[in-house]
Design an enzyme around this catalytic site. Sequence first.
Site, short mmCIF file in Angstrom:
data_model
loop_
_atom_site.label_atom_id
_atom_site.label_comp_id
_atom_site.label_asym_id
_atom_site.label_seq_id
_atom_site.Cartn_x
_atom_site.Cartn_y
_atom_site.Cartn_z
N ASP A 23 0.82 -1.17 0.05
CA ASP A 23 -0.04 0.09 -0.11
C ASP A 23 0.99 0.89 0.14
O ASP A 23 1.55 1.57 0.98
CB ASP A 23 -0.91 -0.13 1.31
CG ASP A 23 -1.78 1.28 1.51
OD1 ASP A 23 -1.55 1.90 0.57
OD2 ASP A 23 -2.36 1.26 2.42
N GLU A 184 -7.35 0.61 -4.43
CA GLU A 184 -7.43 0.49 -3.01
C GLU A 184 -8.77 -0.09 -2.47
O GLU A 184 -8.68 -1.15 -1.62
CB GLU A 184 -7.20 1.87 -2.10
CG GLU A 184 -5.44 2.18 -2.35
CD GLU A 184 -5.18 3.61 -2.24
OE1 GLU A 184 -6.12 4.18 -1.77
OE2 GLU A 184 -3.99 3.98 -2.65
N ASP A 208 -13.23 4.99 2.27
CA ASP A 208 -11.77 5.11 2.57
C ASP A 208 -11.17 6.50 2.63
O ASP A 208 -11.23 7.14 1.74
CB ASP A 208 -11.26 4.38 1.43
CG ASP A 208 -9.57 4.42 1.72
OD1 ASP A 208 -9.03 5.31 2.43
OD2 ASP A 208 -8.87 3.82 0.70
#
Length: 617
Positions: A23, A184, A208
């Site tokens: 990430d 993501e 998110d």
Amino acid sequence: MAKISIDINSGTIQKDNAVIGIDLGTTNSLIATINPKTKKPFCLPIHGKNSMPSALYFDAQKIEVGSMALEKLVSDPKNTLYSIKRLMGRSFHDLGHELNKLNYKIVDNHDQLVQVRIDDQFYSPIELSSYILKELKKVGQKELQKDIQKVVITVPAYFNDSQRQATRDAGKLAGLDVLRIINEPTAASLAYGIGINTDQPKTVAIYDLGGGTFDISILKIQQGIFEVLSTNGDTALGGDDIDQAIKNYWISFYDLKLLSRSKNQLLRLTAEEAKIQLSKDKSFHKKIAIQNQHITLELDRDRMNTILSPIIEKSIAICKNALSDANLSTDEIEEVILVGGSTRTLAVKQAVQKLFSSANVNDDINPDEVVALGAAIEADILAGNRTDMLLLDVTPLSLGIETIGGLMDVLIPRNSKIPIQLKKEYTTSIDGQVNLAVNVYQGEREMIKDNRKIGEFILKGIPAMPAGIPKIEMSFMLNADGILQVSAKELRSGVKQEITLKPQYGISDEQIKTMLQDSIKFAQSDMDERSLAETITEANQLIYATHKFMRDNPQLLLEKHIQTMSGLIRKLEDSIHKKDRLTINNRIEELNEFTKPFAEQVMDHQISKALRGKNIT
Ligand code: AMP
């Protein structure tokens, strides 16, 4: 039993490769892998923590990465770089107001991708990100005692082709083989695995809110298949904005003026500290030295909630757009997944629960880790270790080419599932045309002038043929990383050119939003404009074909026929000039009526094509 491979040339034992998900965040980056025994993903410790600040510090001798770099943000801000992700694949112009958020020197490269200047050295954001990835690789290899080569890297759902490509290039530069770039929110849903191994379909929203970006995705999960119904977001909305808003509040409340760069940073970090503390406590106060005096900065939860409410509201409005794109109402969402450190803010959780009032809001998995964990699962799937999951993704804007009259001809519609390949046939509009310009656009409007050009190329070497005869097959392939490849092939002659389209520079979220809103706002006038453009194209083709007919077949025509045809052409040209669609249509019919009996006598295959064909300029 574990397999050990031996390099025959060197005789050395090769360590096996690890399954890795990364990430690469705006604020923090994480690296995760799969426990071979439990098959569960976990994050690797980096310098004793679960994540590493995505920060770099340049001193005279070396480059520090991670928390050591972040510590220099106060003492030496101009040599400390953070939020590099905001710069990926973007030009100075693209960055716009986001530039104010960065304290280091960004170089305007005249519409090229930006660079960062440290003393007399220039660095590309790709290079800078590669330092972060190299550090993750180094730390991960040490921790696992294994080689790290093949990785999955995540990006925000709204990253465009150029930003995705930049991320892939950063991976390459760091010596990694980037198996796939995934969104993501998609990774987060994989980590939760909601709906896997059950026949019950689930509709899930992934909210998110990270340090620098906001994404919302609506997914349908059924029998191990993750289908993205819609995505939306803002690459300039996140915890950084909350910190900035708190900082600005303090500056005005305590009347702080002309702060040095380092004091500004100190205020920013204290604002973040306050925000984090107020996720559990009701009030915050801290004494800091500023402007030759000590002041106690204070903030309570209610005040903070007021300060950050415009930021939360912005995210909620984006959620509503995503729902409407997915054709769903809020009560059709069964599960909500919270991702990103900023979802720990209580007011954020409450606002999300209020919007999705009938959904179960999930925050079981650490919201900072969930994306990296999902990326590791994706890497595991790609390594062939999991067959119980499948992944489908979507493209946020339509992709197509310019056709004659300045029209947008869509090949891949918005919200198409990717990977996808679509082919369509076109032809030429001029006799003997040997080159064909292909202009590729992105957007929802009917006319290309209102959409965004993302690339162009010329198909050369088409053998000279009458207009309408060449058969040109355009192929658009959008791969699983969201990267577009365009190829063109003339089918009759076999002339083939495979061209990989170099995507152009970034597009801001504001622009994407405006493009989507405008397509709704101007729907009617766009349709009218498109019909007019199509009618004018038809008229021009008819005029072209009639002239050609008169030239090629003088033996069939008496002087009076030629005069009538010329008169009808003039009338048609006059109506084109006046842009009156109805009149143009009537005059097309008049000219057609008159020429038809002549044309029928000699109409060969070529002319019939020229009258009907759909052409690219
Ligand atoms: P991410 O990009 O997901 O790593 O999120 C980082 C953001 O989460 C930063 O803006 C942090 O300040 C914020 N954050 C981390 N912990 C908390 C917390 N307990 N409460 C509020 N925000 C937090």
